[in-house]
Design a protein around this motif. Structure first.
Motif: not given
Length: 339
Positions: A138-143, A286-290, A292-298
Motif C-alpha cells: 500500500r505505501a509503496s504503490i501510493t508513493v 513506523p508505524p507505517t508498514v513499508s 523498505g522498513i522491513d528490509i532495514s530491520n532484516a
C-alpha cells in the motif's frame, strides 16, 4: 431535311471530334493505345473501388489505437499489467489475501520460520512477515503513483510551455532544471527528509516530485518543440488559431507519448527510491508498514533469519520489474521506429 454544313469535308465521325491525346504520334488514331491500356488494367486486376476505399479508411488507425493493438499482442505488456493490477488491488484491499494485523506481534515467536497460516515466518518483533509484506504494498504503490502523477503534471506543464513559447522562459527553465539535475538524489533525501517529522507518505512524495519533474520537463520540452514544427500546426496558425488552441488541440496530443513512456518507467524507479530512503531511516517511519522498513530491520539478521529479508525484498523487486517492463512495452508500442 438537309444536313448542316461541316467545315471538315472528310468522312463523318459519329463519335465526334476526339481529343488530341487520343491520336498516336504515327497518325493511326487512339484505338490501339486504348486497347493496350485496357489490357494492362485487366492484368493488374480490379481497382479498389468505392467499397474497398471505404474499408481501407475503416481499417486506418490512429497512433493510440495502433499502439493499443500492438500492446494487446505483447506478452510482456500482458504479464506486467496483470502483476501491477494484482499489486494495486492488494494495496487497496490487503484483507483479501491477508487476514492478520501487520502491527500485531508476539515476541515469543521472534524470527521463527514458516508455520501453518504463516507461510513467511516471523520477524524480530514476532510480527507475521506475510501480512507485513502484503500490507507493505500500500505505501509503496501510493508513493509511486502519487509521485509519478505529480512529477508528470508539473514537468509536462513547465516543459511544454517553455518549449512552445521559447524565449527567456525556455532558457530559465533549462538552467533551473540543470540545478536540480546536479543534486544527488540520496544526499538530497537525507538532507531534506531528515528535518521532516511527519509519519505520512506525503513528505516522501513531495521530495520525489521535487527532484523528478526536471527529467519530465526536459522530455516534454523537446517533444513540444518537435511537434510545433509540423505542417498541421503551421496550417492551423495560418488559419488564425490562437496559442491556447494550438497548444491544447494540436501540439499537446502529439507530444504526450514520450512523457507517458518516461513516467511509466519512472514509477518503478520512484518505488525503489522510497524503499531506499526508508531503508536509510529518512523515508517512511513506523508505524507505517513499508518494504523498505522491513528490509532495514532484516538486514542485520540476514544470517540468522534470511526469510525476513527474502520476502519483502522479493516483493519490491517484482514490483519495480513489472513497472519497468510495462514502460518498455509502452515505449515500443508508441514509437513506430522500434517496431
Amino acid at each position: 431535311m438537309p444536313e448542316p454544313e461541316r467545315e471538315d469535308h472528310g468522312a463523318y465521325d459519329p463519335v465526334g471530334p476526339r481529343p488530341r491525346e487520343a491520336i498516336s504520334p504515327t497518325g493511326q488514331g487512339g484505338a490501339m493505345d486504348l486497347a493496350l491500356e485496357e489490357a494492362e488494367s485487366l492484368d493488374k486486376g480490379p481497382g479498389p473501388g468505392p467499397a474497398a476505399g471505404t474499408g481501407a479508411q475503416q481499417k486506418a488507425r490512429s497512433l493510440w489505437s495502433d499502439a493499443w493493438h500492438q500492446l494487446r499482442r505483447n506478452p510482456v505488456f500482458l504479464i506486467s499489467s496483470l502483476v501491477i493490477l494484482f499489486l494495486v488491488v492488494i494495496s487497496i484491499w490487503p484483507q483479501l489475501i491477508a487476514s492478520g494485523d501487520p502491527l500485531q506481534c508476539d515476541l515469543s515467536k521472534s524470527q521463527d520460520g514458516s508455520s501453518p497460516g504463516h507461510p513467511f515466518g516471523y520477524d524480530t518483533q514476532g510480527c507475521d512477515v506475510y501480512t507485513r509484506t502484503v500490507y507493505g504494498a500500500r505505501a509503496s504503490i501510493t508513493v509511486g503513483i502519487c509521485a509519478t502523477l505529480g512529477a508528470a503534471l508539473l514537468g509536462s506543464a513547465l516543459g511544454g510551455l517553455a518549449g512552445f513559447f521559447g524565449s527567456w522562459g525556455d532558457a530559465l527553465l533549462s538552467r533551473v532544471a540543470d540545478i536540480f539535475f546536479g543534486i544527488p538524489v540520496i544526499l538530497g533525501g537525507l538532507v531534506f527528509l531528515s528535518v521532516v517529522t511527519s509519519d505520512t507518505v506525503w513528505p516522501v512524495v513531495g521530495f520525489i516530485v521535487l527532484l523528478g519533474w526536471p527529467q519530465v520537463a526536459r522530455i516534454a520540452r523537446g517533444s513540444v518543440i518537435t511537434a510545433k514544427q509540423h505542417d498541421y500546426v503551421q496550417a492551423a496558425r495560418a488559419l488564425g488559431a490562437g496559442n491556447g488552441r494550438l497548444l491544447l488541440r494540436h501540439v499537446a496530443p502529439n507530444a504526450v507519448a514520450p512523457v507517458i513512456v518516461v513516467a511509466t518507467i519512472a514509477l518503478g524507479t520512484y518505488i525503489a527510491l522510497e524503499a531506499t530512503l526508508s531503508f536509510l531511516g529518512v523515508g517512511l517511519r513506523p508505524p507505517t508498514v513499508s518494504w523498505g522498513i522491513d528490509i532495514s530491520n532484516a538486514a542485520s539478521q540476514i544470517r540468522n533469519a534470511p526469510h525476513m529479508l527474502l520476502y519483502p525484498a522479493g516483493a519490491l523487486s517484482l514490483t519495480v520489474l513489472a513497472f519497468i517492463m510495462l514502460g518498455d512495452a509502452v515505449r515500443d508500442a508508441l514509437d513506430p521506429k522500434l517496431r
